[in-house]
Design an enzyme around this catalytic site. Sequence first.
Site, PDB file in Angstrom:
ATOM      1  N   ASP A   3       0.844  -1.197   0.000  1.00 21.32           N
ATOM      2  CA  ASP A   3       0.000   0.000   0.000  1.00 21.32           C
ATOM      3  C   ASP A   3       0.874   1.240   0.000  1.00 21.32           C
ATOM      4  O   ASP A   3       1.750   1.391   0.856  1.00 21.32           O
ATOM      5  CB  ASP A   3      -0.904   0.007   1.231  1.00 21.32           C
ATOM      6  CG  ASP A   3      -2.010  -1.024   1.157  1.00 21.32           C
ATOM      7  OD1 ASP A   3      -2.305  -1.499   0.048  1.00 21.32           O
ATOM      8  OD2 ASP A   3      -2.581  -1.347   2.205  1.00 21.32           O
TER       9      ASP A   3
ATOM     10  N   ASP B 260      -9.873  -6.060  -0.605  1.00 23.25           N
ATOM     11  CA  ASP B 260      -8.883  -5.592   0.366  1.00 23.25           C
ATOM     12  C   ASP B 260      -9.597  -4.911   1.517  1.00 23.25           C
ATOM     13  O   ASP B 260     -10.334  -3.952   1.307  1.00 23.25           O
ATOM     14  CB  ASP B 260      -7.922  -4.614  -0.315  1.00 23.25           C
ATOM     15  CG  ASP B 260      -6.829  -4.096   0.605  1.00 23.25           C
ATOM     16  OD1 ASP B 260      -6.777  -4.484   1.785  1.00 23.25           O
ATOM     17  OD2 ASP B 260      -6.004  -3.291   0.138  1.00 23.25           O
TER      18      ASP B 260
END
Length: 196
Positions: free
Chosen positions: A2, A142
Amino acid sequence: MDIMDGHFVPNLTIGAPVIQSLRKHTQAFLDCHLMVTNPLDYVEPFAKAGASGFTFHVEAAEDNWQDLINRIRNAGMRPAVALKPGTSIETVYPLVESKEPVEMVLVMTVEPGFGGQKFMPDTMDKVRDLRQKYPSLDIEVDGGLGPSTIDQASSAGANCIVAGSSVFGAKDPPAVIAMLRKSVQEAQKIKIVSYM
């Protein structure tokens, strides 16, 4: 991985130098999810660093997504698009159906930017819609994925799973990973049979 710019989401995290450092030690697919306001600015640095996949947010690329997809692909990375829980699934259809399409859609099952959030089951409607409309598309989820939520995601049609807290906070991370993988694999077998 991320990547956050402190603007699109409030957190600030790793960048291209970390990807470059990791690439020296692995040939693994480095899937980068960019939660950034200006994804075009990151294509060249992440390609040079060795990123394999480049997932941008549709909310940050409304005006230039086709150029962005082309640049990602031309830089040797796999283009993908993500959307927040509140964003309509229809916004990604043009990106999947274009002449130069994305190769994966990431449905956020929590608000992007913070780990450890609770899974939002209503986001599975988006996954089901995508799977029905695009049977061979890679669909990633996610946020809040773990032993108690994986079956919801896999049965809806998700075939790529991002799990953070449930793996890294587990007493036996390999067992959790194996369980997540098994759920997806079993659901995909059922889907393949039902498509015939």
